[in-house]
Design a protein around this motif. Structure first.
Motif, PDB file in Angstrom:
ATOM      1  N   TYR A  79       0.662  -1.155  -0.026  1.00  0.00           N
ATOM      2  CA  TYR A  79      -0.159   0.255  -0.390  1.00  0.00           C
ATOM      3  C   TYR A  79       0.960   1.334   0.288  1.00  0.00           C
ATOM      4  N   ARG A  80       2.302   1.357   0.982  1.00  0.00           N
ATOM      5  CA  ARG A  80       2.881   2.356   0.745  1.00  0.00           C
ATOM      6  C   ARG A  80       3.393   2.339  -0.261  1.00  0.00           C
ATOM      7  N   ASN A  81       3.765   2.212  -1.302  1.00  0.00           N
ATOM      8  CA  ASN A  81       4.803   1.378  -2.568  1.00  0.00           C
ATOM      9  C   ASN A  81       3.332   2.077  -3.106  1.00  0.00           C
ATOM     10  N   THR A  82       2.617   1.419  -3.318  1.00  0.00           N
ATOM     11  CA  THR A  82       1.500   2.552  -4.447  1.00  0.00           C
ATOM     12  C   THR A  82       1.404   3.389  -4.366  1.00  0.00           C
ATOM     13  N   ILE A  83       1.414   3.559  -3.088  1.00  0.00           N
ATOM     14  CA  ILE A  83       0.063   5.275  -3.335  1.00  0.00           C
ATOM     15  C   ILE A  83       1.340   6.348  -3.449  1.00  0.00           C
ATOM     16  N   LEU A  84       2.632   5.880  -3.210  1.00  0.00           N
ATOM     17  CA  LEU A  84       3.942   6.708  -3.862  1.00  0.00           C
ATOM     18  C   LEU A  84       4.237   6.755  -5.335  1.00  0.00           C
ATOM     19  N   VAL A  88       3.659  10.083  -6.990  1.00  0.00           N
ATOM     20  CA  VAL A  88       4.743  10.581  -8.025  1.00  0.00           C
ATOM     21  C   VAL A  88       4.311  10.617  -9.495  1.00  0.00           C
ATOM     22  N   GLY A  89       3.687   9.508  -9.809  1.00  0.00           N
ATOM     23  CA  GLY A  89       3.304   9.144 -10.954  1.00  0.00           C
ATOM     24  C   GLY A  89       2.691  10.094 -11.857  1.00  0.00           C
ATOM     25  N   THR A  90       1.075  10.289 -10.830  1.00  0.00           N
ATOM     26  CA  THR A  90       0.974  10.883 -11.894  1.00  0.00           C
ATOM     27  C   THR A  90       1.029  12.538 -12.042  1.00  0.00           C
ATOM     28  N   VAL A  91       1.471  12.951 -10.710  1.00  0.00           N
ATOM     29  CA  VAL A  91       2.246  14.283 -10.803  1.00  0.00           C
ATOM     30  C   VAL A  91       2.958  14.571 -12.300  1.00  0.00           C
ATOM     31  N   LYS A 137      16.969  -1.262 -18.009  1.00  0.00           N
ATOM     32  CA  LYS A 137      19.096  -1.356 -17.177  1.00  0.00           C
ATOM     33  C   LYS A 137      19.995  -0.868 -17.567  1.00  0.00           C
ATOM     34  N   ASP A 138      19.850  -0.346 -18.548  1.00  0.00           N
ATOM     35  CA  ASP A 138      21.192   0.630 -18.916  1.00  0.00           C
ATOM     36  C   ASP A 138      21.193   2.208 -18.374  1.00  0.00           C
ATOM     37  N   LEU A 139      19.688   2.526 -18.004  1.00  0.00           N
ATOM     38  CA  LEU A 139      19.422   3.856 -17.743  1.00  0.00           C
ATOM     39  C   LEU A 139      19.591   3.559 -16.349  1.00  0.00           C
ATOM     40  N   GLY A 140      20.077   2.245 -15.585  1.00  0.00           N
ATOM     41  CA  GLY A 140      19.965   2.048 -14.002  1.00  0.00           C
ATOM     42  C   GLY A 140      19.196   2.924 -13.458  1.00  0.00           C
ATOM     43  N   MET A 141      17.487   2.621 -13.728  1.00  0.00           N
ATOM     44  CA  MET A 141      16.180   2.197 -12.978  1.00  0.00           C
ATOM     45  C   MET A 141      15.570   1.360 -12.727  1.00  0.00           C
ATOM     46  N   VAL A 142      16.918  -0.475 -13.190  1.00  0.00           N
ATOM     47  CA  VAL A 142      15.955  -1.334 -12.110  1.00  0.00           C
ATOM     48  C   VAL A 142      16.214  -1.442 -10.734  1.00  0.00           C
ATOM     49  N   ASP A 143      15.546  -2.666 -10.458  1.00  0.00           N
ATOM     50  CA  ASP A 143      15.186  -2.008  -8.641  1.00  0.00           C
ATOM     51  C   ASP A 143      15.260  -1.000  -8.303  1.00  0.00           C
ATOM     52  N   THR A 144      13.902   0.350  -9.000  1.00  0.00           N
ATOM     53  CA  THR A 144      14.110   1.829  -8.227  1.00  0.00           C
ATOM     54  C   THR A 144      12.453   1.866  -8.858  1.00  0.00           C
ATOM     55  N   MET A 145      12.670   2.234  -7.939  1.00  0.00           N
ATOM     56  CA  MET A 145      10.818   2.929  -8.519  1.00  0.00           C
ATOM     57  C   MET A 145      10.959   3.645 -10.150  1.00  0.00           C
ATOM     58  N   TRP A 146      11.448   4.795 -10.050  1.00  0.00           N
ATOM     59  CA  TRP A 146      11.184   5.525 -11.430  1.00  0.00           C
ATOM     60  C   TRP A 146      11.406   4.126 -12.529  1.00  0.00           C
ATOM     61  N   ALA A 147      11.984   2.607 -12.703  1.00  0.00           N
ATOM     62  CA  ALA A 147      11.346   1.847 -13.781  1.00  0.00           C
ATOM     63  C   ALA A 147       9.748   2.241 -14.133  1.00  0.00           C
ATOM     64  N   LEU A 148       9.031   1.774 -12.854  1.00  0.00           N
ATOM     65  CA  LEU A 148       7.442   2.383 -13.031  1.00  0.00           C
ATOM     66  C   LEU A 148       6.805   3.183 -13.769  1.00  0.00           C
ATOM     67  N   TYR A 208      -4.640   8.415 -15.102  1.00  0.00           N
ATOM     68  CA  TYR A 208      -3.432   8.085 -14.869  1.00  0.00           C
ATOM     69  C   TYR A 208      -3.043   7.240 -13.219  1.00  0.00           C
ATOM     70  N   ALA A 209      -3.760   7.625 -12.681  1.00  0.00           N
ATOM     71  CA  ALA A 209      -3.768   7.403 -11.306  1.00  0.00           C
ATOM     72  C   ALA A 209      -3.916   6.056 -10.751  1.00  0.00           C
ATOM     73  N   VAL A 210      -5.356   5.298 -11.633  1.00  0.00           N
ATOM     74  CA  VAL A 210      -5.836   4.073 -11.910  1.00  0.00           C
ATOM     75  C   VAL A 210      -4.818   3.504 -12.760  1.00  0.00           C
ATOM     76  N   GLY A 211      -4.197   3.583 -13.454  1.00  0.00           N
ATOM     77  CA  GLY A 211      -3.473   3.246 -14.570  1.00  0.00           C
ATOM     78  C   GLY A 211      -2.393   2.357 -13.421  1.00  0.00           C
ATOM     79  N   HIS A 212      -1.619   3.717 -12.585  1.00  0.00           N
ATOM     80  CA  HIS A 212      -0.203   3.268 -11.802  1.00  0.00           C
ATOM     81  C   HIS A 212      -1.162   2.601 -11.094  1.00  0.00           C
ATOM     82  N   TRP A 213      -1.808   2.366  -9.784  1.00  0.00           N
ATOM     83  CA  TRP A 213      -3.118   1.579  -8.988  1.00  0.00           C
ATOM     84  C   TRP A 213      -3.352   0.177  -9.514  1.00  0.00           C
ATOM     85  N   ASN A 214      -3.057   0.283 -11.002  1.00  0.00           N
ATOM     86  CA  ASN A 214      -3.531  -1.559 -10.948  1.00  0.00           C
ATOM     87  C   ASN A 214      -2.345  -1.849 -11.860  1.00  0.00           C
TER      88      ASN A 214
END
Length: 297
Positions: A79-84, A88-91, A137-148, A208-214
């Motif tokens: 829940y914490r991660n998805t809300i974050l 952030v993603g919607t903004v 992966k080359d951008l270094g975003m794997v295992d970070t929230m920015w990949a999503l 956008y928010a529904v897309g990120h949430w689901n």
């Protein structure tokens, strides 16, 4: 005395209204019944659900499924991660979409039609999963929230809808008048365009928010750290574990099957409730925004 033609026309209108109400009622039942059944099944004794006794109202109300889900620490981390991720993603989505849609909506932008052709092509063609993964992966975003968030910063369809709104709902003459008065492009955007665009902004926020949430597939591909898993991925794992336990031949097989059945419905409620609660707050603007492009009388 009313003319026969008028009486006949009024009778035809009443028949038409009755038919419309009947069709609308059938559609409402078709849409609402699965939702009501899922809610009732999540609160019912799984034995009675499996026996087909639950049709509309809960039978033998129990909260065991919710207790098993909510006592799982991973749920709260999800829940914490998805809300974050959603906030952030919607903004970022809204900012990037506005900055792309507004220039493309202006008739004085050279080559805007050619740019839109290239943007539209991305709706039909993509680099594919493996090249996209290698790029992330080359951008270094794997295992970070920015990949999503970053790869989907702009949705082409949403960009086209917002551009269409800017073109059709905000007169170009108003923008020209603001420029004549010495208004800069940035001030025009923030002082005139955006205040007049609340309906489309509400629609974009909801989309956008529904897309990120689901979303769970990108997390499944890019995220390995369990502490970064979004809610949907956590619930997917819980559901898979429950289903695998239900086919285990160990002692307590029947209880595991019943628990898995309850969890299946409770997971849907837990994951969908926040989105359902958000909709009423944007419903007024949403109805207006989705009518973009319709025929005006």
């Amino acid at each position: 005395m009313p003319k026969p033609s008028i009486v006949k026309e009024a009778a035809n209108e009443r028949v038409f209204d009755v038919i419309i109400y009947v069709i609308a009622s059938i559609i409402i039942v078709i849409v609402l019944y699965p939702l009501i059944f899922i809610v009732s099944a999540s609160f019912s004794d799984p034995t009675r659900v499996l026996n087909g006794e639950v049709w509309l109202l809960p039978k033998s109300v129990t909260l065991d499924a919710y207790a098993n889900i909510l006592q799982n620490e991973k749920i709260w981390i999800g829940y914490r991660n998805t809300i974050l991720y959603t906030i952030v993603g919607t903004v970022i989505n809204i900012i990037m979409t506005i900055l792309a849609a507004y220039p493309l909506s202006r008739p004085d932008l050279p080559g805007r039609n050619a740019i839109m052709v290239f943007i539209t092509l991305t709706m039909f063609f993509s680099g594919g999963l493996i090249p996209t993964y290698l790029l992330v992966k080359d951008l270094g975003m794997v295992d970070t929230m920015w990949a999503l968030i970053v790869p989907g910063a702009i949705a082409t369809y949403n960009l086209i809808v917002m551009r269409t709104y800017f073109q059709s709902s905000i007169p170009w003459e108003l923008q020209e008048a603001a420029h004549i008065d010495g208004c800069s492009n940035w001030r025009l955007l923030f002082s005139i365009i955006l205040p007049l665009s609340k309906p489309i902004l509400a629609v974009m926020v909801l989309f956008y928010a529904v897309g990120h949430w689901n979303s769970f597939f990108n997390a499944l591909i890019y995220i390995r750290n369990e502490n970064l898993h979004p809610l949907q991925l956590v619930l997917r794992e819980i559901l898979l574990i429950s289903q695998s336990a239900s086919v285990d031949g160990s002692v307590g097989l029947e209880d595991k099957i019943l628990l898995a059945e309850s969890i299946k419905y409770a997971v849907i409620i837990v994951s969908s409730l926040p989105v359902l609660l958000m909709y009423p707050f944007v419903q007024r603007h949403f109805v207006k925004g989705v009518m973009i492009g319709s025929i005006k009388g």
